[in-house]
Motif scaffolding. Structure first.
Motif, PDB file in Angstrom:
ATOM      1  N   LEU A 193       8.771  25.342-135.008  1.00  0.00           N
ATOM      2  CA  LEU A 193      10.017  24.826-135.580  1.00  0.00           C
ATOM      3  C   LEU A 193      10.574  25.838-136.575  1.00  0.00           C
ATOM      4  CD1 LEU A 193       9.224  21.063-136.224  1.00  0.00           C
ATOM      5  CD2 LEU A 193      11.162  21.923-134.909  1.00  0.00           C
ATOM      6  N   ALA A 194      11.905  25.976-136.582  1.00  0.00           N
ATOM      7  CA  ALA A 194      12.508  26.964-137.472  1.00  0.00           C
ATOM      8  C   ALA A 194      13.898  26.517-137.912  1.00  0.00           C
ATOM      9  CB  ALA A 194      12.602  28.319-136.772  1.00  0.00           C
ATOM     10  N   TYR A 195      14.311  27.054-139.059  1.00  0.00           N
ATOM     11  CA  TYR A 195      15.691  26.928-139.530  1.00  0.00           C
ATOM     12  C   TYR A 195      16.406  28.223-139.160  1.00  0.00           C
ATOM     13  CZ  TYR A 195      19.656  27.442-142.703  1.00  0.00           C
ATOM     14  OH  TYR A 195      20.901  27.680-143.227  1.00  0.00           O
ATOM     15  N   ARG A 196      17.605  28.108-138.574  1.00  0.00           N
ATOM     16  CA  ARG A 196      18.363  29.302-138.199  1.00  0.00           C
ATOM     17  C   ARG A 196      19.817  29.150-138.626  1.00  0.00           C
ATOM     18  NH1 ARG A 196      18.433  34.003-135.396  1.00  0.00           N
ATOM     19  NH2 ARG A 196      20.157  34.457-133.989  1.00  0.00           N
ATOM     20  N   ARG A 197      20.345  30.228-139.194  1.00  0.00           N
ATOM     21  CA  ARG A 197      21.762  30.281-139.584  1.00  0.00           C
ATOM     22  C   ARG A 197      22.382  31.512-138.940  1.00  0.00           C
ATOM     23  NH1 ARG A 197      25.344  28.166-143.181  1.00  0.00           N
ATOM     24  NH2 ARG A 197      26.984  29.547-143.975  1.00  0.00           N
TER      25      ARG A 197
END
Length: 382
Positions: free
Chosen positions: A42-46
């Motif tokens: 799981l990751a946060y991406r911008r």
């Protein structure tokens, strides 16, 4: 990745059923095994420039169910048939951990085969030889073959997997070779393939070359080949490679749709716009370096240069991709990573965005020529 036997995950009904079936066979199969393995990532991406064509400059923040690796779980079965012969089975389900949704098809691998002194032959849906060669010989990262969320090199692998495939692989000392053939079963999208590779690996050096084609329903083909190598010495890992796709002149909308599925997507380069399917040739060069700072910390940087050409000037376009990543291992199973990437396009192509997809713009091209991404995530392997 480390794989634990089904005894450690007996809570899963499907594995419990496999266990009961195996036990019922008696002592003749004591050397057989059923193993469950998987990854949850799981990751946060911008990312920048993700807006519609009317306002492409909008940024996008999201949770992604696979930053470094696509989340998955699978079952490996090995049965000793005696005389050095083994039966093999693999079933691997892919999903996005952020929402629990399955990929399509749900089982990205589903094959069985035999292995012995003659080598290994497998039948079913499995990785194609282009993917096998790149990820085993000059992968972008030694601890993960590529970054799942940003993988322009995999966009040249003709979909990476193939249905109804027969694949044969054999090794003699440091040399390995493989061949593949797949049927199309009169599919409206085609699917017949032929390919093979040859690789050498010893003393930290690995190099190889592979070729594969894909036949569309019309009988026309896309032909791909790749060449590259890597070298490991101490904490350093260096890799470089070249890939090429060349397409017959297509006229069928069905053929174009198949090619589009192979080529498009922001993680595979982000090409879209008027020049996207006007091209009949694409090439990519890759160069990367990695360094193991400590036993737990790895850092790496990669540069990719892609070019496409076609029978009309509009098809000519270029792309530059750059990515840097750091990975920290908390244990043998759990690691965290930080990644930054930048894409720059030139020509009549533009980046794709989900916000720009419409009936008249199926590729989602939004007119943007550059994009920067930032990803931070955690991965657990079992």
């Amino acid at each position: 990745m480390k794989k634990n036997t089904f005894k450690q995950v007996g809570v899963l009904g499907v594995v419990a059923l496999a266990s009961a079936t195996a036990c019922a066979q008696g002592s003749a199969e004591q050397s057989s095994s059923v193993q469950l393995y998987g990854i949850v990532d799981l990751a946060y991406r911008r990312t920048t420039n993700e807006g519609p064509a009317t306002n492409p400059g909008e940024s996008l923040s999201q949770m992604v169910g696979g930053g470094m690796s696509q989340s998955r779980w699978g079952i490996n079965v090995t049965e000793d048939l005696g005389g050095g012969l083994k039966a093999l089975v693999n079933m691997e389900n892919r999903f996005t951990a952020n929402n629990g949704a399955n990929t399509s098809p749900a089982f990205q691998q589903s094959w069985l085969g035999l292995q012995g002194g003659f080598g290994r032959v497998t039948f079913g849906r499995q990785y194609n030889i282009l993917f096998d060669l790149v990820t085993s010989t000059y992968a972008s990262y030694p601890y993960s073959p590529y970054m799942e969320i940003y993988k322009p090199e995999i966009g040249f692998a003709l979909g990476a997997r193939q249905n109804e495939m027969i694949k044969y692989m054999a090794e003699v000392g440091p040399v390995r070779g493989a061949l593949q053939y797949s049927f199309d079963a009169n599919s409206p999208t085609g699917g017949k393939t032929v390919g093979g590779y040859l690789r050498y690996a010893a003393d930290g050096l690995a190099a190889g070359m592979g070729y594969q084609n894909y036949e569309f329903a019309s009988g026309k083909k896309v032909k791909a080949w790749t060449l590259g190598g890597s070298y490991r010495t101490g904490p350093w890992y260096i890799n470089l490679g070249y890939g090429e796709n060349k397409v017959d002149q297509l006229t069928s909308p069905v053929d174009f749709a198949v090619l589009s599925a192979m080529w498009q997507g922001t993680i595979n380069g982000g090409f879209g716009g008027p020049a996207f399917l006007a091209a009949n040739k694409r090439t990519i060069y890759k160069l990367g370096v990695g360094y193991q700072v400590t036993p737990q910390l790895n850092v790496a940087a990669h540069y990719f240069h892609a070019k496409q050409t076609g029978p009309v000037a509009m098809a000519d376009a270029k792309a530059n991709f750059f990515t840097m990543a750091a990975d920290y291992a908390f244990s043998k199973r759990t690691d965290a990573y930080l990644e930054v990437d930048h894409t720059k396009l030139k020509g009549a192509v533009s980046l794709s965005s989900a916000a720009a997809v419409s009936a008249t713009n199926p590729t989602g091209a939004n007119g943007a020529k550059s994009r920067t991404g930032f990803t931070i995530g955690i991965r657990h392997r079992f």
